[in-house]
Structure formats: C-alpha cells, structure tokens
Design a protein around this motif. Sequence first.
Motif, PDB file in Angstrom:
ATOM      1  N   ALA A 173       1.251  -0.998  -0.037  1.00  0.00           N
ATOM      2  CA  ALA A 173      -0.167  -0.380   0.186  1.00  0.00           C
ATOM      3  C   ALA A 173       0.612   1.520   0.182  1.00  0.00           C
ATOM      4  O   ALA A 173       2.084   1.042   0.677  1.00  0.00           O
ATOM      5  CB  ALA A 173      -0.605  -0.250   1.223  1.00  0.00           C
ATOM      6  N   ASN A 174       0.468   2.296  -0.994  1.00  0.00           N
ATOM      7  CA  ASN A 174       1.383   3.449  -0.681  1.00  0.00           C
ATOM      8  C   ASN A 174       0.661   4.651  -0.798  1.00  0.00           C
ATOM      9  O   ASN A 174      -0.373   4.820  -1.121  1.00  0.00           O
ATOM     10  CB  ASN A 174       1.674   3.194  -2.282  1.00  0.00           C
ATOM     11  N   ASP A 175       0.654   5.588  -0.154  1.00  0.00           N
ATOM     12  CA  ASP A 175       0.165   7.179   0.273  1.00  0.00           C
ATOM     13  C   ASP A 175       1.008   8.106  -0.368  1.00  0.00           C
ATOM     14  O   ASP A 175       2.284   8.284   0.522  1.00  0.00           O
ATOM     15  CB  ASP A 175      -0.168   7.496   1.643  1.00  0.00           C
ATOM     16  N   PRO A 176       0.765   8.242  -1.484  1.00  0.00           N
ATOM     17  CA  PRO A 176       1.516   9.330  -1.682  1.00  0.00           C
ATOM     18  C   PRO A 176       1.313  11.036  -1.202  1.00  0.00           C
ATOM     19  O   PRO A 176       0.304  11.760  -1.762  1.00  0.00           O
ATOM     20  CB  PRO A 176       1.770  10.286  -3.500  1.00  0.00           C
ATOM     21  N   VAL A 177       2.388  11.842  -0.858  1.00  0.00           N
ATOM     22  CA  VAL A 177       1.595  12.729   0.376  1.00  0.00           C
ATOM     23  C   VAL A 177       2.754  13.855   0.076  1.00  0.00           C
ATOM     24  O   VAL A 177       3.811  13.763  -0.527  1.00  0.00           O
ATOM     25  CB  VAL A 177       1.952  13.002   1.807  1.00  0.00           C
ATOM     26  N   HIS A 223       9.878   7.181   1.679  1.00  0.00           N
ATOM     27  CA  HIS A 223      11.404   8.127   1.268  1.00  0.00           C
ATOM     28  C   HIS A 223      10.847   9.619   0.510  1.00  0.00           C
ATOM     29  O   HIS A 223       9.656   9.460   0.400  1.00  0.00           O
ATOM     30  CB  HIS A 223      11.811   7.075  -0.243  1.00  0.00           C
ATOM     31  N   GLY A 224      11.625  10.480   1.126  1.00  0.00           N
ATOM     32  CA  GLY A 224      10.965  10.955   0.397  1.00  0.00           C
ATOM     33  C   GLY A 224      12.157  11.989  -0.060  1.00  0.00           C
ATOM     34  O   GLY A 224      12.856  12.728  -0.307  1.00  0.00           O
ATOM     35  N   ILE A 225      11.719  13.927  -1.307  1.00  0.00           N
ATOM     36  CA  ILE A 225      12.428  14.809  -1.799  1.00  0.00           C
ATOM     37  C   ILE A 225      11.663  16.144  -1.250  1.00  0.00           C
ATOM     38  O   ILE A 225      10.957  16.133  -0.577  1.00  0.00           O
ATOM     39  CB  ILE A 225      12.014  14.548  -2.973  1.00  0.00           C
ATOM     40  N   ILE A 226      12.754  17.040  -0.909  1.00  0.00           N
ATOM     41  CA  ILE A 226      12.604  18.580  -0.965  1.00  0.00           C
ATOM     42  C   ILE A 226      12.407  19.175  -2.671  1.00  0.00           C
ATOM     43  O   ILE A 226      13.257  18.637  -3.516  1.00  0.00           O
ATOM     44  CB  ILE A 226      13.737  19.361   0.123  1.00  0.00           C
ATOM     45  N   THR A 227      11.087  20.050  -2.595  1.00  0.00           N
ATOM     46  CA  THR A 227      11.078  19.815  -3.747  1.00  0.00           C
ATOM     47  C   THR A 227      11.027  21.762  -3.880  1.00  0.00           C
ATOM     48  O   THR A 227      11.034  21.686  -5.300  1.00  0.00           O
ATOM     49  CB  THR A 227       8.817  19.460  -4.036  1.00  0.00           C
ATOM     50  N   ASP A 228      11.032  22.126  -2.822  1.00  0.00           N
ATOM     51  CA  ASP A 228      11.293  23.440  -2.618  1.00  0.00           C
ATOM     52  C   ASP A 228      11.893  24.086  -1.639  1.00  0.00           C
ATOM     53  O   ASP A 228      10.776  23.575  -0.327  1.00  0.00           O
ATOM     54  CB  ASP A 228       9.870  24.161  -3.024  1.00  0.00           C
ATOM     55  N   GLY A 229      12.754  24.727  -1.343  1.00  0.00           N
ATOM     56  CA  GLY A 229      13.924  24.422  -0.096  1.00  0.00           C
ATOM     57  C   GLY A 229      13.887  25.823   0.216  1.00  0.00           C
ATOM     58  O   GLY A 229      15.146  26.325   1.040  1.00  0.00           O
ATOM     59  N   GLY A 230      13.800  26.975  -0.612  1.00  0.00           N
ATOM     60  CA  GLY A 230      13.738  28.681  -0.573  1.00  0.00           C
ATOM     61  C   GLY A 230      14.707  28.941  -1.671  1.00  0.00           C
ATOM     62  O   GLY A 230      14.034  28.067  -2.811  1.00  0.00           O
ATOM     63  N   VAL A 231      15.341  29.829  -1.850  1.00  0.00           N
ATOM     64  CA  VAL A 231      15.256  30.548  -3.146  1.00  0.00           C
ATOM     65  C   VAL A 231      16.589  31.503  -2.963  1.00  0.00           C
ATOM     66  O   VAL A 231      16.787  31.955  -3.541  1.00  0.00           O
ATOM     67  CB  VAL A 231      14.662  31.596  -3.671  1.00  0.00           C
ATOM     68  N   ARG A 243       7.707  15.963  -0.713  1.00  0.00           N
ATOM     69  CA  ARG A 243       7.241  14.934  -0.605  1.00  0.00           C
ATOM     70  C   ARG A 243       7.312  13.523  -0.602  1.00  0.00           C
ATOM     71  O   ARG A 243       9.196  13.245  -0.858  1.00  0.00           O
ATOM     72  CB  ARG A 243       7.098  14.763  -2.893  1.00  0.00           C
ATOM     73  N   PHE A 244       6.874  13.091  -0.350  1.00  0.00           N
ATOM     74  CA  PHE A 244       7.396  11.518   0.522  1.00  0.00           C
ATOM     75  C   PHE A 244       6.416  10.511  -0.519  1.00  0.00           C
ATOM     76  O   PHE A 244       4.775  10.589  -0.339  1.00  0.00           O
ATOM     77  CB  PHE A 244       6.571  11.295   1.914  1.00  0.00           C
ATOM     78  N   TYR A 245       6.740   9.140  -0.336  1.00  0.00           N
ATOM     79  CA  TYR A 245       5.905   7.717  -0.569  1.00  0.00           C
ATOM     80  C   TYR A 245       6.207   7.119   0.942  1.00  0.00           C
ATOM     81  O   TYR A 245       7.260   7.101   1.498  1.00  0.00           O
ATOM     82  CB  TYR A 245       6.324   7.006  -1.637  1.00  0.00           C
ATOM     83  N   LEU A 246       4.603   6.731   1.165  1.00  0.00           N
ATOM     84  CA  LEU A 246       4.514   5.755   2.704  1.00  0.00           C
ATOM     85  C   LEU A 246       3.683   5.475   2.513  1.00  0.00           C
ATOM     86  O   LEU A 246       3.263   4.519   2.016  1.00  0.00           O
ATOM     87  CB  LEU A 246       3.953   7.013   3.443  1.00  0.00           C
TER      88      LEU A 246
END
Length: 402
Positions: A173-177, A223-231, A243-246
């Motif tokens: 099972a996967n919750d993409p959040v 597992h996840g990634i940073i999609t926006d961390g500042g400018v 964004r994470f996949y649980l």
Amino acid sequence: MTTRNEKDTVIKNFIAKKLPEYQAVALDIHDHPEVSNYEVYSSDALITQLKKEGFEVTKNVAGHHTGFDARYQSGKPGPTLSFLAEFDALPGIGHACGHNLFGNYSCLAAAALKEVINEVGGEIRVYGTPGEEGGENGSAKGSFVREGFFDDVDAALCVHPGYRYAKTSSGLANDPVDVKFHGVASHAAGAPEKGVSALEALIQVFNGINSLRLFLPKDVNMHGIITDGGVAANVIPEYAAGRFYLRAKNRATLDDVYQKVENIIKGAALATGATYEFGLFQNAVDDVIVTPSFDELFFSHGEAAGVPEDEIDNTVRASFGSSDVGNVSQVVPTIQPNVSISDDYIAGHSVEFKAAARSEKGLNSIGIAAELLAETALDLLEDPELLEKIKADHKKAVAKGN
C-alpha cells in the motif's frame, strides 16, 4: 454449438492475424511516451484500435480525461469481466516499465474474446486507467473503484511485462503525500529573529521520519525529497515543500503510519512557528490481494500459448513496489502476472527494460499475454462454478489480508 477446442482455435487464429497491428501500436506508444494526465496520444491509440474491433468506448471517465471505458455486450446473460489497460510512461526515461505493451495485452485479449463471446454470453470491458506510475492525477484505478466502475464486475485481469513469467505479487500500500510549510521571510543575518523558517520545519520532518523508522514494522518504507527549499541563502525561506511515499504491507498499518507522520509535521510546525499543509497529491494505492487459484488458472494455459513450464516462477512473491491494481484487487478477484520480455535479468524502470519493451521478444509477448488472458477469461465465462470458487477464494484472501 462450437466446442471449447474450436473456440480456442478461433482465439488463437485471431491473435495471430491481428498481432502485427497491436505490435505497431505498441511501438507507436513507445515512441510517444507520456506521463500521468498527459497520455492523450497513447490513450487515443488504444481507443482507436478498440473502436475498430467493435467496442463502444467512452472517453474522459472517473475524473481522468485520458481514461476510457470500452464495452462489448454479447446480448446473453453472463459474467462481466474487465481487462485493465495501462499506457503511461515514466518521467524522463519513457517506457521503462513496458506499459506500451501492457495496454496492448489487454486490448488484444478483449478483441480476441469478443470473437467467441456472442455464443457464450456475458460482457467484456477494457478500462483504460491512466497514471499507474503516479504523478498528476495519478493512480487512476483508485478513481475507477471509488466511482463504482467495478460494482458490477465479476473479475479483473491484466498482465505486466517482466524479465520472467511469474504469478501476481502482493505489492505494498502506498500513500503519496505532499508536505508544505509556510513561514515568514526575513534577512537571514540581519534580522533572523523576525523570520520563521519553513525550511527548518521541513528538515525537522525529515529528521523525525528518520527517527520514526526505528519503531515501525519492517515492511514499512518511507522515502521523500525536498521539492522547494527556498530561493536564496541570505533569506529565511517563507515556503518549503517536500514529497513522500509512505508504504506498508497493508492498508491498516499504513493508515497508522500516516497519522504518525502527520504528528511529526504538527510538531515541526509547533516548534518553528510555521503553518503546514499535508495530504495526498494523488490517489492512495492499496496493497495487492492475491488470489492464487486465479493465477493458477491463468498459467494452466501456458503450454498451449508456448510458455515452457520450467520458465514459470511458481513462487508467490511479495513486491516492495506499489501498484494501483491493488485498489481493484480489494474489491474483485484480480490477476496481474508477469510475462517475459527478456531472456536475461532486467530491472524495472531501467534503460534495459525500456529497450526490451520494444524488442522482438517484447513485441511477441503481446500475442502470448493476450492468449493467456483471453483463455482465462473464457474459462470464467463458460464455467460459473469456477468463477464462484475464485470469488470465494478472493473473499477469504481479503478477510485474511496481507
């Protein structure tokens, strides 16, 4: 009344005659890879083929503009069977999961079965389900289930290309959040006390999730990634997103994990003073319920379709990936076995898999998969007791869970 052997011959001859057409469609889709919610060309290619075969097709279904519902009714009472068709590609790499083949497996199987269903009775459907790989408006099978497309379906069938012939595996099972934090911008050196760092809150979430891993069942995967961390480094980020996949072996465990992760997010917001948004960015994906007797029925036709017995992996394996076929398997008996498209090991989502998906063996697998699917479906249409047994087996598997 024709005999079963005569029907088998009709199916086999139809597939042999039509195979070059479907191979051409598979190559065309491979040449035009499209990701979730953008599979306009690929969807239309399969729809055009199904219309040529005499199916009535409805486009833009279940909230997916690239989804479709193709139907053929025999005019006689009987079961309703649905073949599932995937056609999306992976971002960047293209058809490295072989969905250019997948959709053609189901469409050719449905067309072949149509050649004999008028005598047998029942209804054939092909559900074109976008975005199996996830992404924008992804994992469409969850929408098809939610919108009632399987309420009157007796069983669902599909086949996935792979490096070996194998039975349906139980995916996670996967919750993409998505996680979004909102803070206050300020000069990072001159007035840090005036700012609220959304990035700091997000970093605390990553750290909290890494700590949480130690106290969860072994089947949980996050597992996840940073999609926006500042400018800019000298500006306290007022916005940050990840964004994470649980994932977990079953939905009940995953629902508990989801709540624990949200508690971490709440804590990070409280600690930093940021506000947050948290939730699914596409359909949730359920774990796959395997019905072994359904897979056994499928591979009972292996020898006739040219699949040597010693090439079939009869182990029921657990997959560490996820597929929205799991959502379907929770409500009706469902199979998604593998057919081989390579003589050597190839990893999914790789350049080798992409090459195999347009190779001679890959293209020839369309005929093999379509025959296995059509013959399995014909068994269910002709033998009500067999269908009821598979339904009963599925009901027990659902109750037992993963």
